[in-house]
Design a protein around this motif. Structure first.
Motif, PDB file in Angstrom:
ATOM      1  N   PRO A  31      -5.556   9.605 -11.113  1.00  0.00           N
ATOM      2  CA  PRO A  31      -4.266   9.821 -10.444  1.00  0.00           C
ATOM      3  C   PRO A  31      -3.706   8.522  -9.872  1.00  0.00           C
ATOM      4  CG  PRO A  31      -5.886  11.463  -9.764  1.00  0.00           C
ATOM      5  CD  PRO A  31      -6.626  10.423 -10.545  1.00  0.00           C
ATOM      6  N   GLY A  32      -2.393   8.423  -9.855  1.00  0.00           N
ATOM      7  CA  GLY A  32      -1.746   7.243  -9.306  1.00  0.00           C
ATOM      8  C   GLY A  32      -1.322   6.284 -10.384  1.00  0.00           C
ATOM      9  N   ASP A  36       2.086   2.510  -6.847  1.00  0.00           N
ATOM     10  CA  ASP A  36       1.781   3.248  -5.616  1.00  0.00           C
ATOM     11  C   ASP A  36       1.608   2.262  -4.464  1.00  0.00           C
ATOM     12  OD1 ASP A  36       1.882   5.524  -7.067  1.00  0.00           O
ATOM     13  OD2 ASP A  36      -0.290   5.810  -7.203  1.00  0.00           O
ATOM     14  N   ARG A  37       2.293   2.496  -3.393  1.00  0.00           N
ATOM     15  CA  ARG A  37       2.243   1.645  -2.216  1.00  0.00           C
ATOM     16  C   ARG A  37       2.113   2.518  -0.978  1.00  0.00           C
ATOM     17  NH1 ARG A  37       2.127  -1.167  -6.046  1.00  0.00           N
ATOM     18  NH2 ARG A  37       3.246  -3.105  -6.497  1.00  0.00           N
ATOM     19  N   GLU A  38       1.750   1.869   0.152  1.00  0.00           N
ATOM     20  CA  GLU A  38       1.739   2.618   1.409  1.00  0.00           C
ATOM     21  C   GLU A  38       3.139   3.149   1.713  1.00  0.00           C
ATOM     22  OE1 GLU A  38       0.150   0.249   4.495  1.00  0.00           O
ATOM     23  OE2 GLU A  38      -1.822   0.021   3.578  1.00  0.00           O
ATOM     24  N   GLN A  40       6.299   4.252  -0.156  1.00  0.00           N
ATOM     25  CA  GLN A  40       6.672   4.644  -1.501  1.00  0.00           C
ATOM     26  C   GLN A  40       7.964   3.964  -1.948  1.00  0.00           C
ATOM     27  OE1 GLN A  40       4.993   6.522  -3.682  1.00  0.00           O
ATOM     28  NE2 GLN A  40       3.303   6.712  -2.234  1.00  0.00           N
ATOM     29  N   ARG A 268      -4.606  -0.711  -9.200  1.00  0.00           N
ATOM     30  CA  ARG A 268      -4.311   0.018 -10.444  1.00  0.00           C
ATOM     31  C   ARG A 268      -3.506  -0.858 -11.404  1.00  0.00           C
ATOM     32  NH1 ARG A 268      -4.022   3.949  -6.436  1.00  0.00           N
ATOM     33  NH2 ARG A 268      -5.320   5.795  -6.773  1.00  0.00           N
TER      34      ARG A 268
END
Length: 305
Positions: A31-32, A36-38, A40, A268
């Motif tokens: 997933p992800g 993806d960041r703290e 969004q 990722r």
């Protein structure tokens, strides 16, 4: 020999393809994604980034584009290093990792082989018991635990060595020891067991019965023939050390391949993950091929069809 090497190289191509396919599949099942960041990102920004890097295309097309790039010597771009090429990033970290790994490998063999040989030649002596204790201890202690203990002793308590970084010979001492500890213990155990087995062979007794000097028997008949199991293990060990120790490089803040790969996993970064895995698989396969070729040099009885 030539036909054997050609066959192994062809198998290497197949192995790299399978490794790439498995890594690519697992990577996209997690997933992800790379965006993806703290905090969004806006959907429009994510769509634009996916389109820019080709992540909006079907997976089979993405994999095909990656393979075509590999054939051309291009491992793609990194998403977490401002679009820099993966090949450039890995080549920048490789010299540091290679220096660290080669030094650790030399130290491991320089300690493990003589220690194991001495233990076998003096079986059930103090040297033998010391070798067993040494092998057991350093084969049991994880590298990061040993690294923390060395930091506490030499950096915090004695202030002799820096805790990490790159650029000074003093910064190499603790990570090299941590990387060399387990291979040295394994080499000592394998060398001891192999030497004891060779010493019981008929050709060794025959050589001694002919009146050959003990040093000649040990070097020409015992040492040379006992190296085959050691070389078998040394190949993968060298590959593991050269391609980078993820934990040790992170522990000592060494900007090598291992640390870069860990950063890629946490971010990722698909390109960096694929490039790192392929680099590792290629190094393992090539060094295993070198080990197989060395067999014939060590033992003339071994021939390849």
């Amino acid at each position: 020999m030539f036909k054997f090497i050609v066959r192994r190289i062809l198998w290497l191509v197949l192995v790299l393809f399978v490794v790439s396919l498995i890594t690519f599949t697992l990577m996209h099942l997690v997933p992800g994604g790379p965006w993806d960041r703290e905090k969004q990102l806006a959907p429009q920004v994510v769509d634009a980034l996916n389109k820019r890097y080709g992540l909006d295309k079907p997976l089979y097309e993405q994999f095909g584009n990656f393979l075509w790039g590999v054939v051309q010597g291009d491992l793609g771009v990194s998403y977490s290093f401002q679009g820099r090429g993966v090949t450039e990033i890995l080549l920048k970290g490789l010299p540091r990792t290679a220096i660290l790994g080669i030094l650790a490998f030399i130290l491991a063999q320089a300690v493990g082989i003589p220690f194991g040989m001495a233990a076998a030649l003096k079986q059930n002596s103090t040297t033998d018991y010391a070798s067993v204790i040494f092998s057991t201890i350093f084969a049991s202690i994880p590298g990061f635990v040993l690294g923390i203990l060395l930091m506490i002793l030499f950096s915090v308590a004695l202030h002799w060595l820096p805790t990490g970084g790159w650029g000074s010979p003093l910064q190499l001492i603790m990570p090299v020891i941590c990387l060399a500890a387990l291979p040295a213990a394994q080499s000592a155990r394998i060398t001891r067991a192999s030497t004891l087995e060779v010493m019981r062979q008929d050709y060794v007794r025959t050589a001694r019965s002919k009146g050959l000097p003990e040093n000649v028997v040990r070097v020409r008949h015992i040492f040379r023939n006992s190296l085959i199991p050691v070389v078998t293990v040394a190949g993968p060990e060298l590959a593991n050390l050269i391609t980078g120790s993820f934990i040790i490089e992170n522990l000592f803040s060494i900007p090598g391949v291992g640390r870069l790969f860990v950063q890629g996993v946490f971010a990722r970064d698909y390109g960096l993950i694929m490039g790192g895995v392929l680099f590792y698989a290629f190094a393992i396969a090539i060094l295993n091929l070198v080990v197989d070729v060395l067999y014939a040099a060590i033992d003339p009885r071994i021939r390849f069809d």
